[in-house]
Design an enzyme around this catalytic site. Structure first.
Site, mmCIF file in Angstrom:
data_model
loop_
_atom_site.group_PDB
_atom_site.id
_atom_site.type_symbol
_atom_site.label_atom_id
_atom_site.label_comp_id
_atom_site.label_asym_id
_atom_site.label_seq_id
_atom_site.Cartn_x
_atom_site.Cartn_y
_atom_site.Cartn_z
ATOM 1 N N LYS A 1 0.863 -1.189 0.000
ATOM 2 C CA LYS A 1 0.000 0.000 0.000
ATOM 3 C C LYS A 1 0.891 1.227 0.000
ATOM 4 O O LYS A 1 2.041 1.162 0.450
ATOM 5 C CB LYS A 1 -0.880 -0.005 1.252
ATOM 6 C CG LYS A 1 -2.107 0.856 1.145
ATOM 7 C CD LYS A 1 -3.261 0.160 0.447
ATOM 8 C CE LYS A 1 -4.411 1.109 0.212
ATOM 9 N NZ LYS A 1 -5.600 0.434 -0.299
ATOM 10 N N ASP B 1 -6.990 4.500 -4.418
ATOM 11 C CA ASP B 1 -7.625 4.389 -3.098
ATOM 12 C C ASP B 1 -8.217 5.780 -2.845
ATOM 13 O O ASP B 1 -8.457 6.536 -3.802
ATOM 14 C CB ASP B 1 -6.596 3.985 -2.025
ATOM 15 C CG ASP B 1 -7.238 3.607 -0.689
ATOM 16 O OD1 ASP B 1 -7.735 2.477 -0.558
ATOM 17 O OD2 ASP B 1 -7.269 4.446 0.237
HETATM 18 P P1 NDP Z 1 -12.768 8.092 -2.484
HETATM 19 O O1 NDP Z 1 -11.720 9.095 -2.265
HETATM 20 O O2 NDP Z 1 -13.332 7.902 -3.834
HETATM 21 O O3 NDP Z 1 -14.000 8.391 -1.498
HETATM 22 C C1 NDP Z 1 -13.855 8.461 -0.128
HETATM 23 C C2 NDP Z 1 -15.191 8.911 0.439
HETATM 24 O O4 NDP Z 1 -15.173 8.786 1.865
HETATM 25 C C3 NDP Z 1 -15.483 10.381 0.141
HETATM 26 O O5 NDP Z 1 -16.864 10.554 -0.015
HETATM 27 C C4 NDP Z 1 -14.976 11.068 1.410
HETATM 28 O O6 NDP Z 1 -15.550 12.328 1.666
HETATM 29 C C5 NDP Z 1 -15.445 10.075 2.435
HETATM 30 N N1 NDP Z 1 -14.731 10.253 3.678
HETATM 31 C C6 NDP Z 1 -13.402 10.245 3.867
HETATM 32 N N2 NDP Z 1 -13.127 10.479 5.154
HETATM 33 C C7 NDP Z 1 -14.340 10.612 5.777
HETATM 34 C C8 NDP Z 1 -14.731 10.838 7.099
HETATM 35 N N3 NDP Z 1 -13.820 10.984 8.051
HETATM 36 N N4 NDP Z 1 -16.058 10.898 7.381
HETATM 37 C C9 NDP Z 1 -16.991 10.745 6.407
HETATM 38 N N5 NDP Z 1 -16.655 10.534 5.116
HETATM 39 C C10 NDP Z 1 -15.357 10.469 4.823
HETATM 40 O O7 NDP Z 1 -12.189 6.705 -1.918
HETATM 41 P P2 NDP Z 1 -12.681 5.223 -2.194
HETATM 42 O O8 NDP Z 1 -14.151 5.198 -2.377
HETATM 43 O O9 NDP Z 1 -11.820 4.645 -3.236
HETATM 44 O O10 NDP Z 1 -12.287 4.497 -0.824
HETATM 45 C C11 NDP Z 1 -13.185 4.438 0.286
HETATM 46 C C12 NDP Z 1 -12.740 3.316 1.217
HETATM 47 O O11 NDP Z 1 -12.744 2.065 0.516
HETATM 48 C C13 NDP Z 1 -11.345 3.459 1.807
HETATM 49 O O12 NDP Z 1 -11.332 2.894 3.088
HETATM 50 C C14 NDP Z 1 -10.504 2.587 0.877
HETATM 51 O O13 NDP Z 1 -9.319 2.140 1.496
HETATM 52 C C15 NDP Z 1 -11.470 1.442 0.647
HETATM 53 N N6 NDP Z 1 -11.214 0.624 -0.531
HETATM 54 C C16 NDP Z 1 -11.176 1.199 -1.782
HETATM 55 C C17 NDP Z 1 -10.964 0.407 -2.881
HETATM 56 C C18 NDP Z 1 -11.034 0.951 -4.261
HETATM 57 O O14 NDP Z 1 -11.037 0.144 -5.196
HETATM 58 N N7 NDP Z 1 -11.127 2.252 -4.464
HETATM 59 C C19 NDP Z 1 -10.670 -1.041 -2.749
HETATM 60 C C20 NDP Z 1 -10.838 -1.552 -1.395
HETATM 61 C C21 NDP Z 1 -11.065 -0.715 -0.354
HETATM 62 P P3 NDP Z 1 -14.721 13.669 1.319
HETATM 63 O O15 NDP Z 1 -14.796 13.775 -0.174
HETATM 64 O O16 NDP Z 1 -15.464 14.730 2.043
HETATM 65 O O17 NDP Z 1 -13.331 13.485 1.833
#
Ligand code: NDP
Length: 448
Positions: A128, A168
């Site tokens: 990672k 991510d």
């Molecule tokens: P993105 O950056 O696309 O989206 C993240 C989302 O989570 C945004 O809406 C963000 O809001 C929100 N967020 C972040 N921090 C907080 C918080 N403290 N409280 C509320 N909302 C929050 O990331 P991903 O969708 O790619 O990833 C999301 C999760 O999934 C992570 O844990 C990642 O590790 C996991 N994951 C992702 C994979 C992938 O293929 N993308 C694969 C496996 C796991 P804001 O825009 O306001 O920051």
């Protein structure tokens, strides 16, 4: 040494050697807590130092990322790549760009990734990376210059057979494009398989963008089916509104469920009519705006800046935002409102206290390393297509994804039954099944 004493000693060493890295400690404890039955049956694993070696990354890189902003000011960020385990294949795991990124967070994510990748049954190791860079409010030009600087250091450690990053939090198709362009320029190689999550037009896989969210919903569907249940007509709450969340919403709706709430870091949104997916995509993917913009555009929706999305009553909860976003009080509220299943689309979104509440209440709980494995599994499918210089259709790729998620689910239940006494214990099942595959490879490859 007895097995429990051995596990405790390994955990103490993790804490001693990695001071202040709370998320890594938490992720290590969560896995180690499950492993006693596996070590009991395989005494050679302790003799071979499997746990001791697994908890220490093979390589950890920290580097300076200097770049120039639109005003001409020099900025400096810190970049990371933790190459945790290559027992099963090249290091594989995403890059996160977020101001909260530090070594402990990258290590927690890299550690989880080892077992998740093992569960997919594919030939991928665990790693990672990321940077403490905040992409919010940055222009495309700034994002590009940052990505180019990041890759100018990282490229020497990557390769389709060595280390293959993906996206991510904060890293999507746009960032992967800039990173790939710089890698190609420096190495003078069009090495498609060096990064996954590429746009489909130039080497990406169909269904990769959708894969993590879709996969989490497939996993929840499999869990629900064991109780004769499903998504049809169910109320669902999804946290976050990024890549994973948006495609979780899409698949829930396709299966007849209704997502009534989602969030971002500024607050949460309730739309009792069901989230309008086209509007959500427009707000988050096209305009890159805050989620409150959805409520401004749709009269039936309500935005709340305080509180948590888990206060909204639902049958199924899909935490898809970030680590430790769902605590004990949230879990209690969900249980009180009758939640039946929780599947982690994000990595470690539920605290250990929240997981204990679900367990106590008999709520089906799918841990991230199983429930969100669809993203990395489809990345491995992208690597296969790149290696064969081939492109599969959306349907073909999604059908492979669905099969992988079904297999991960079956494996978790079978292992939970074989190594514990409750097939619903997906935490035990995922940890032990992933661990056994890695431990076997490590044993065969000798002490390295
Ligand atoms: P993105 O950056 O696309 O989206 C993240 C989302 O989570 C945004 O809406 C963000 O809001 C929100 N967020 C972040 N921090 C907080 C918080 N403290 N409280 C509320 N909302 C929050 O990331 P991903 O969708 O790619 O990833 C999301 C999760 O999934 C992570 O844990 C990642 O590790 C996991 N994951 C992702 C994979 C992938 O293929 N993308 C694969 C496996 C796991 P804001 O825009 O306001 O920051």
């Amino acid at each position: 040494m007895n097995v429990r004493t051995h596990i405790e000693a390994v955990y103490e060493e993790v804490r001693r050697r990695n001071p202040g890295e709370a998320e890594f400690h938490q992720a290590a404890a969560e896995v180690l807590d499950s492993l006693a039955p596996a070590l009991d049956r395989h005494p050679d694993y302790a003799e071979n130092g499997i746990l001791d070696r697994l908890c220490e990354p093979e390589r950890q890189l920290i580097f300076r990322v200097p770049w120039v902003d639109d005003q001409g000011a020099v900025r400096v960020n810190r970049g990371f790549r933790v190459e945790f385990s290559s027992a099963l294949g090249p290091y594989k795991g995403g890059l996160r760009f977020h101001p909260s990124v530090n070594l402990g967070i990258v290590k927690f994510l890299g550690f989880e990734q080892i077992f998740k990748n093992a569960l997919t049954g594919m030939a991928i190791g665990g790693g990672k990376g990321g940077a403490d860079f905040d992409p919010k409010g940055r222009s495309d030009g700034e994002i590009m210059r940052f990505c180019q600087s990041f890759m100018t250091e990282l490229y020497r450690h990557l390769g389709e057979h060595t280390d293959v990053p993906a996206g991510d939090i904060g890293v999507g198709g746009r960032e992967i494009g800039y990173l790939f362009g710089q890698y190609k320029r420096i190495t003078n190689r069009y090495e498609s398989g060096v990064l996954t999550g590429k746009p489909v037009a130039w080497g990406g896989s169909h269904a990769r963008t959708e894969a993590t969210g879709y996969g989490a919903v497939y996993f929840a569907q499999e869990m629900l089916a064991t109780r004769g249940d499903g998504f049809d007509s169910r109320r669902v709450v999804v946290s976050g509104s990024g890549n994973v969340a948006v495609y979780a919403v899409e698949k829930v709706h396709a299966l007849g469920g209704r997502v009534v709430a989602c969030s971002d870091s500024s607050g949460y949104l309730v739309d009792q009519d069901g989230i309008d997916l086209e509007l959500l995509k427009d707000v988050k993917e096209v305009r890159r705006a805050r989620i409150s913009a959805y409520a401004e555009a749709k009269p039936t929706a309500r935005f709340t800046a305080r509180g948590t999305v888990y206060d909204v009553p639902c049958d199924i909860a899909l935490p898809c935002a970030t680590q430790n976003e769902l605590g004990r009080e949230d879990a209690v509220a969900l249980v009180k409102n009758g939640v039946r299943a929780v599947a982690e689309g994000a990595n470690m979104p539920c605290t250990p206290e929240a997981v204990a509440v679900f367990r106590e209440a008999g709520v089906l709980f799918g841990p991230g390393k199983a429930a969100n494995a669809g993203g990395v599994a489809t990345s491995a499918l992208e690597m296969q297509q790149n290696a064969a210089r081939d492109t599969w259709s959306f349907e073909q790729t999604e059908s492979r994804l669905a099969t992988v998620m079904r297999d991960v689910h079956t494996q978790c239940r079978a292992t939970a039954e074989a190594y514990g006494d409750n097939p619903d214990d997906y935490v035990l099942g995922a940890n032990v099944a992933g661990f056994l595959r890695v431990a076997e490879a490590m044993t065969a490859q000798g002490v390295i």
